[in-house]
Enzyme design. Structure first.
Site, mmCIF file in Angstrom:
data_model
loop_
_atom_site.group_PDB
_atom_site.id
_atom_site.type_symbol
_atom_site.label_atom_id
_atom_site.label_comp_id
_atom_site.label_asym_id
_atom_site.label_seq_id
_atom_site.Cartn_x
_atom_site.Cartn_y
_atom_site.Cartn_z
ATOM 1 N N ASP A 103 53.158 3.850 -4.757
ATOM 2 C CA ASP A 103 53.821 2.628 -4.284
ATOM 3 C C ASP A 103 52.865 1.459 -4.083
ATOM 4 O O ASP A 103 53.219 0.464 -3.441
ATOM 5 C CB ASP A 103 54.588 2.917 -2.986
ATOM 6 C CG ASP A 103 55.884 3.661 -3.259
ATOM 7 O OD1 ASP A 103 56.493 3.423 -4.314
ATOM 8 O OD2 ASP A 103 56.281 4.486 -2.425
ATOM 9 N N ASP A 165 61.399 5.518 -8.701
ATOM 10 C CA ASP A 165 60.971 4.299 -8.000
ATOM 11 C C ASP A 165 59.731 3.681 -8.644
ATOM 12 O O ASP A 165 59.497 2.476 -8.574
ATOM 13 C CB ASP A 165 60.636 4.581 -6.533
ATOM 14 C CG ASP A 165 61.478 5.662 -5.894
ATOM 15 O OD1 ASP A 165 62.017 6.507 -6.620
ATOM 16 O OD2 ASP A 165 61.571 5.698 -4.668
#
Ligand code: GLY
Length: 383
Positions: A103, A165
């Site tokens: 991330d 994601d």
């Protein structure tokens, strides 16, 4: 004509958002919020006595990201000052290292990279490139995927896990390649995106959340339920990451398979939007209990608006109308514009099987704001 009505509506909704933000930003100017507690933002900054999720938490770039979007929109220096506070606090992530995950794009693109792009900050550029190198270092050439998380110490081996994601984090790699004139980052991003097309996206346009590979051989072992209802279900935020992430991979590479994949996921999403426009946490969860995820709606709206910019004129309406339906629903049902409380978008859900559901989450606000600015016609693109 219809398009200008949508733009007018977006300007009005943005006004409501800004009226609250100018009050809220002063209450939260030294915080890095994740959610609200008793109506006020919590704090992940290194100065916070009681941290919510910690300085390495994946959402820690979104508060500063809102500040940079609004700095660009309003030209008010105060937004840049607040954003820089987050950016400097986040240097601790590099020191602590173990908490970092795939991330890095979510954390560093709306903070350091935005600072560099909007103000020319060389510290922002250095931080962004550092983060891109760490993200590229998570690539596993055996299966051509970027490893999602480090092990959590609960016995599960996550070495071979990749998640949908990550499609949004690839944008940091595309930026690094453009910035350095070095194709390696883009090549890694495209290898991961190619794997995601074949291993995550199902024929009907729905997507898996987690896919597990043998980290030594790269052989695909199977999919896992992740933050949705279960294996084989359809976690809506994951679908939204897929739409926006593949559309952006097309923007950065021109590879038409990415655009077609984004459209396929988008068509699946649009055909599942309920009549009332409220997006559940999972399209394949039981009808009851209903857990809404307003953040999935906001992210999907961004993806639809991006697609509307990329397709020929005849196709644009489908995506723009879907985005406007979602955004108008958020504005009328989900937005808390009371300046005395923190957080704007209510009813966000982090994961289906968590103990708590339907609360303020900072990335809900971020993507709602980003979508309003896109609809209004802003010329700045974060990703
Ligand atoms: N890790 C990204 C998400 O929860 O959506």
């Amino acid at each position: 004509m219809l398009y200008s009505q949508d733009q007018t509506w977006a300007s009005e909704a943005l006004e409501r958002f800004l009226l609250k933000m100018t009050v809220m930003r002063e209450r939260a100017c030294t915080k890095i919020p994740y959610t609200t507690k008793n109506g006020k933002y919590d704090d992940n900054s290194t100065l916070a006595a009681e941290k919510s999720m910690g300085i390495g938490w994946w959402t820690n770039g979104f508060w500063a990201g809102m500040m940079w979007l609004l700095y660009h929109e309003t030209k008010e220096e105060r937004y840049a000052e607040i954003a820089r506070f987050s950016e400097e606090q986040l240097d601790t992530c590099f020191d602590e290292f173990y908490d970092l995950s795939h991330d890095l794009g979510f954390v560093y693109q709306p903070t350091a990279v935005a600072d560099y792009r909007l103000t020319g900050s060389q510290a922002g550029r250095r931080r962004g490139l550092h983060a891109a190198c760490l993200l590229a270092g998570r690539f596993n050439p055996a299966g051509n995927f970027i490893r999602a998380w480090n092990d959590w110490g609960d016995g599960r081996d996550t070495t071979g896990w990749a998640i949908i994601d990550c499609m949004m984090n690839l944008n940091l790699l595309y930026w690094a390649s453009d910035e350095l004139g070095d194709p390696r980052f883009r090549q890694i991003a495209m290898l991961h995106a190619d794997t995601a097309m074949s291993a995550f996206v199902r024929p009907d346009g729905s997507v898996n959340h987690i896919v597990s590979f043998d980290p030594e051989t790269g052989i695909l072992l199977g999919s896992l339920g992740g933050q949705g209802y279960g294996e084989g279900s359809s976690w809506t935020r994951g679908q939204a990451w897929g739409i926006y992430g593949f559309a952006l991979s097309y923007v950065h590479t021109g590879k038409t398979e990415y655009l077609d994949t984004a459209k396929r996921i988008a068509h699946y999403f649009i055909s599942n939007i309920p009549e009332d426009g409220r997006i559940p946490t999972d399209f394949r969860a039981p009808v009851e209990p209903f857990y809404e995820d307003a953040s999935a709606a906001a992210i999907a709206a961004c993806g639809f608006l991006e697609l509307a910019d990329l397709v020929p004129a005849l196709e644009k309406d489908l995506y723009r109308k879907a985005a406007v339906k979602l955004l108008r629903t958020l504005d009328s049902r989900n937005c808390d514009y009371n300046p005395d409380t923190d957080g704007v978008l209510r009813n966000c859900t982090a994961a289906y099987h968590d103990k708590t559901h339907e609360f303020h989450i900072v990335y809900g606000d971020y993507f709602y704001l980003e979508a309003l600015l896109m609809l209004k016609g802003s010329d700045f693109r974060m990703w």
